[in-house]
Design a protein around this motif. Structure first.
Motif, mmCIF file in Angstrom:
data_model
loop_
_atom_site.group_PDB
_atom_site.id
_atom_site.type_symbol
_atom_site.label_atom_id
_atom_site.label_comp_id
_atom_site.label_asym_id
_atom_site.label_seq_id
_atom_site.Cartn_x
_atom_site.Cartn_y
_atom_site.Cartn_z
ATOM 1 N N VAL A 90 0.813 -1.211 0.000
ATOM 2 C CA VAL A 90 0.000 0.000 0.000
ATOM 3 C C VAL A 90 0.851 1.268 0.000
ATOM 4 N N TYR A 91 1.871 1.283 0.823
ATOM 5 C CA TYR A 91 2.678 2.493 0.978
ATOM 6 C C TYR A 91 4.032 2.318 0.299
ATOM 7 N N SER A 92 4.522 3.344 -0.369
ATOM 8 C CA SER A 92 5.849 3.328 -0.999
ATOM 9 C C SER A 92 6.441 4.720 -0.908
ATOM 10 N N ALA A 93 7.754 4.764 -0.929
ATOM 11 C CA ALA A 93 8.458 6.052 -0.810
ATOM 12 C C ALA A 93 8.326 6.856 -2.098
ATOM 13 N N ILE A 94 8.462 8.170 -1.991
ATOM 14 C CA ILE A 94 8.444 9.042 -3.160
ATOM 15 C C ILE A 94 9.717 8.819 -3.972
ATOM 16 N N VAL A 95 9.539 8.582 -5.288
ATOM 17 C CA VAL A 95 10.695 8.353 -6.163
ATOM 18 C C VAL A 95 11.273 9.687 -6.619
ATOM 19 N N ARG A 96 12.581 9.859 -6.415
ATOM 20 C CA ARG A 96 13.229 11.142 -6.718
ATOM 21 C C ARG A 96 13.748 11.199 -8.155
ATOM 22 N N TYR A 97 13.787 10.074 -8.858
ATOM 23 C CA TYR A 97 14.424 10.036 -10.183
ATOM 24 C C TYR A 97 13.396 10.232 -11.291
ATOM 25 N N GLN A 98 13.877 10.748 -12.404
ATOM 26 C CA GLN A 98 13.048 11.114 -13.544
ATOM 27 C C GLN A 98 12.348 9.892 -14.139
#
Length: 806
Positions: free
Chosen positions: A709-717
């Motif tokens: 359900v939960y995942s970290a914000i992806v910083r890459y393009q």
């Protein structure tokens, strides 16, 4: 049930104050709601008419000399029945009386000195209407000759009345004698039953009348007698006053006796004019198709074949247990009475009364299931009273048609072990026996328990628990030891199905829908309007439905939701978006029925309100699909929509919903409703509907863990690339995007165009898919994107036969 203490005292000595008596009855299960003190008048006393002479200036008026206990007063009176020697109600100056000539009923006026045709009247001789005791204003109220002049009228006519709120299982307490039994038991007094013996003539009753019961299932017993030579007239004062005390209007001596005995013993009776009954023959039968009868209220009633009719050979003369017919009623010329006291089927009596909207004191008693033994007692009691108040001769014996003889329960066995277990304490056998016998329930000790004989006035005693209740309430609930509950208070445990149901409902509400609740019971005709995918599901039939529209349990929510849509479209021009979450049922043959929780929603009317930026449009398949997708997103479930054939939905505009990641579990359907279904439910607009199985949703939702359900914000393009595919025409878009999403570098996949028109190969269509690639660890290179895309294309070609469109 109104219980005047003066009437009650005829059968039992009342040794307690009204308040204490009311408390004792209430604690024993016969609740007394209030205590009324009736008939209180200021400046109205018993008067003695000492002289009556004509008015010198008016032929229709007379001068009456009244002794009020202290002095003589002269009163001008126009009543035709005033006579020397009478005891009457005398109102002196200042008395407040009902104005019989006022337009508004109940209007009062204060009595003042006045001259009538030149002679001063020092008061008034009162009628029933002026005292508020009835509608009779043709003559004055004549009191008991034993009344003492000067006695306040309230002491003569007034009474203390207990207003009892009875439980439905105690029809015996719908008679004053039944309340007297309770008082006798609670206070230790002796019960005095009213006498029922009377002199008989030498003429056998069977030579005067006959009775035939054509439908014994609705009339287990019918008793009757004939009384000849009666004289119809007003009831004596004691009888009229008794009826007034309980709110009943006196009519004539014969009818008043039948009402009196009904309130005395709890058994309704009816009196027919003997000479108006053809061939003096009574037939108890079901009504014929289309048959009608004019009842005593002068209303013509159309009957159905389930209604029980009292008839003679040519016509109906009364509705059994409800109301008599106008064609056989007692009138001033009646000289012979055919008196009925019968037992009628309670449920049938209630249905007849409800169907015709005709409630009466008789139906109130019959619908509770009176025992047949009461009919004979009431017949004899009423015959005795008619002979006393109307004269005449009663025939020898009485007619007794008793096809139900032996069918009523005679005994109930109560084991000592069960008594101790239910009460939580052991009572001495002597107390058990004496308590039941004080209620008129004869018992015999068998060693293991007691055989109790059910008396004719207690139809509510049918099982051992009824006897235990009688013992407990008479002994006193406060005498039973109190045992605190043991064990531990159960801890709260979450229920997954309720949690998921609430999350689904919240999601649909956020999507602009409103929740409805419909009846779980319906009819086969209603459900047939909306066909189901599984036609083998059998209804669960109700044994005792509340109406013809609620005879079976619903197998689906579809019809109920569409019915709600139809009602809203009739009164609302805006968007209609409704859903229901509820139980559905299907027969499983033997054992308990199959029961599931389903969620059905429907959209109809305009999809949105017209505004400056967007024109109004009608709802379609995608409105319902969007609501389902919102639910799946709430539960973090990825669904696949594939074409399906559903008998209620438009082919090509309907899809089944499965979850590929859970083994292809089917969780529901969505689509537009077929035209023939809309026509059957009186809907003229397009309706888009979905149906979800909560149990299936729960099974797939439980497989989703927090890590999913939960995942970290992806910083890459991220990087988006479009594919134009050539696939078979029956390949759903969801299958293509599902394969694409399996690649670990794909963050989303969406079909943004489909074309199957001119230029496409036979059986093929073009599908444009936008795939977004993204890594949580780095920026992806061109080679990595090409490699991921090639892997997806190979999977699409292998599983779906898809190729890149050139």
């Amino acid at each position: 049930m109104k219980v005047p203490l003066s009437w009650l005292s005829d059968y039992v000595d009342v040794t307690l104050s009204p308040e204490e008596l009311a408390h004792r009855l209430t604690m024993a299960g016969t609740e007394v709601e209030k205590i009324d003190r009736t008939a209180s008048w200021d400046n109205v006393v018993v008067g003695h008419v000492r002289a009556v002479r004509p008015h010198p200036d008016a032929d229709r008026l007379r001068l009456v000399t009244v002794f009020n206990g202290e002095s003589e007063k002269e009163v001008v009176c126009g009543a035709p029945n005033v006579a020397e020697g009478q005891k009457i109600a005398y109102a002196s100056i200042g008395a407040v009386l009902i104005d019989p000539y006022a337009d508004e009923p109940g209007t009062t006026r204060r009595l003042k000195k006045s001259k009538i045709r030149g002679i001063e009247s020092e008061g008034m001789v009162c009628s029933n209407k002026e005292l508020g005791l009835g509608d009779d204003h043709d003559g004055i109220l004549v009191l008991d000759p034993a009344a003492e002049p000067g006695t306040p009228l309230g002491d003569v006519l007034g009474d203390i009345v207990l207003d009892a709120e009875l439980t439905p299982n105690r029809p015996d307490c719908l008679g004053i004698v039944g309340i007297a039994r309770e008082v006798a038991v609670l206070t230790g007094q002796s019960l005095r039953l009213p006498p029922v013996d009377y002199p008989e003539s030498k003429t056998p009753v069977n030579s005067l009348a006959t009775v035939e019961i054509a439908d014994p299932d609705l009339c287990p017993r019918y008793t009757a007698t004939v009384i000849q030579g009666v004289k119809i007239g007003p009831s004596p004062a004691w009888l009229a006053e008794r009826l007034r005390a309980i709110g009943e209007r006196p009519i004539n001596n014969i009818v008043d006796v039948t009402n009196y005995v009904m309130f005395e013993l709890g058994q309704p009776l009816h009196a027919f004019d003997y000479d108006r009954v053809s061939d003096h023959a009574v037939i108890v039968r079901r009504a014929k198709p289309g048959e009608k009868i004019v009842t005593l209220d002068d209303q013509e009633r159309k009957l159905d074949t389930d209604m029980l009719l009292i008839a003679d050979p040519g016509r109906g003369i009364g509705l059994a247990g409800v109301m008599g017919g106008a064609n056989s009623e007692i009138h001033t010329g009646t000289t012979t009475v055919l008196l009925e006291s019968a037992t009628f089927n309670g449920p049938n009596n209630r249905r007849t009364s409800s169907t015709l909207g005709l409630r009466s004191q008789a139906t109130l008693r019959f619908e509770k299931g009176l025992r047949s033994g009461l009919a004979e007692i009431a017949l004899k009691r009423a015959t005795k009273l008619i002979l006393e108040v109307a004269g005449g001769e009663a025939a020898a014996g009485f007619i007794d048609q008793n096809p139900g003889e032996g069918s009523e329960q005679q005994t109930v066995f109560l084991s000592k072990e069960k008594l101790a277990r239910v009460l939580g304490t052991e009572l001495p056998a002597s107390i058990v026996a004496s308590t039941l016998e004080s209620l008129g329930i004869a018992v015999s000790d068998t060693g293991e328990g007691w055989d109790a004989s059910v008396p004719y006035w207690r139809p509510d005693v049918t099982i051992p628990e009824d006897l235990i209740e009688e013992i407990a309430r008479i002994v006193g609930y406060d005498e039973i030891p109190v045992t605190p509950p043991g064990g531990h208070v159960p801890s709260w445990k979450p229920r997954s199905e309720i949690k998921v149901k609430n999350r689904v409902a919240d999601s649909l509400v956020r999507a602009g829908m409103q929740e409805i609740i419909s009846y779980s019971a319906t009819s086969e005709a209603k459900e047939a309007r909306v066909p189901l995918p599984d036609s083998s599901l059998e209804h669960v039939t109700l044994m005792n439905p509340i109406s013809a529209d609620h005879t079976v349990m619903r197998r689906s929510l579809r019809d109920g939701v569409l019915a709600a849509v139809e009602r809203n479209l009739r009164t609302w021009r805006g968007p209609v978006a409704l859903f229901e979450a509820g139980h559905v049922f299907a027969s499983a043959g033997e054992g308990l029925p199959i029961e599931k929780v389903m969620i059905v929603g429907a959209f109809s009317g305009p999809a949105n309100e017209a505004n400056w930026s967007e024109a109004a449009r009608s709802v379609d398949f995608y409105d319902a699909k969007g609501a389902v997708e919102a639910v799946l997103a709430e539960l973090h479930v990825e669904g696949l929509f594939a074409p399906v054939d559903d008998p209620a939905l438009v082919p090509g505009r309907a899809a089944e919903i499965t979850v590929p990641t859970a083994g292809g579990v089917r969780i529901g359907v969505v689509g537009e409703v077929r035209g023939e279904v809309l026509k059957a439910t009186d809907i003229d607009e397009t309706v888009a509907m979905f149906e979800l199985d909560l149990g299936a949703l729960l099974s797939v939702a439980q497989s989703v863990g927090p890590a999913d359900v939960y995942s970290a914000i992806v910083r890459y393009q991220d990087s988006a690339r479009d594919l134009s595919l050539l696939v078979d025409r029956d390949v759903p878009a969801g299958s293509v995007t599902a394969i694409a999403r399996r690649n670990k570098l794909v963050s989303s996949a969406m079909v943004f165009d489909v074309f199957d028109g001119k230029g496409m190969p036979e059986g093929k269509k073009s599908m444009a898919v936008r795939i977004v690639y993204q890594s949580p660890n780095k920026t992806l290179t061109a080679d990595e994107l090409v490699k991921a895309e090639s892997s997806i294309l190979r999977a699409l070609e292998h599983q779906l036969g898809a190729t890149l469109r050139s």
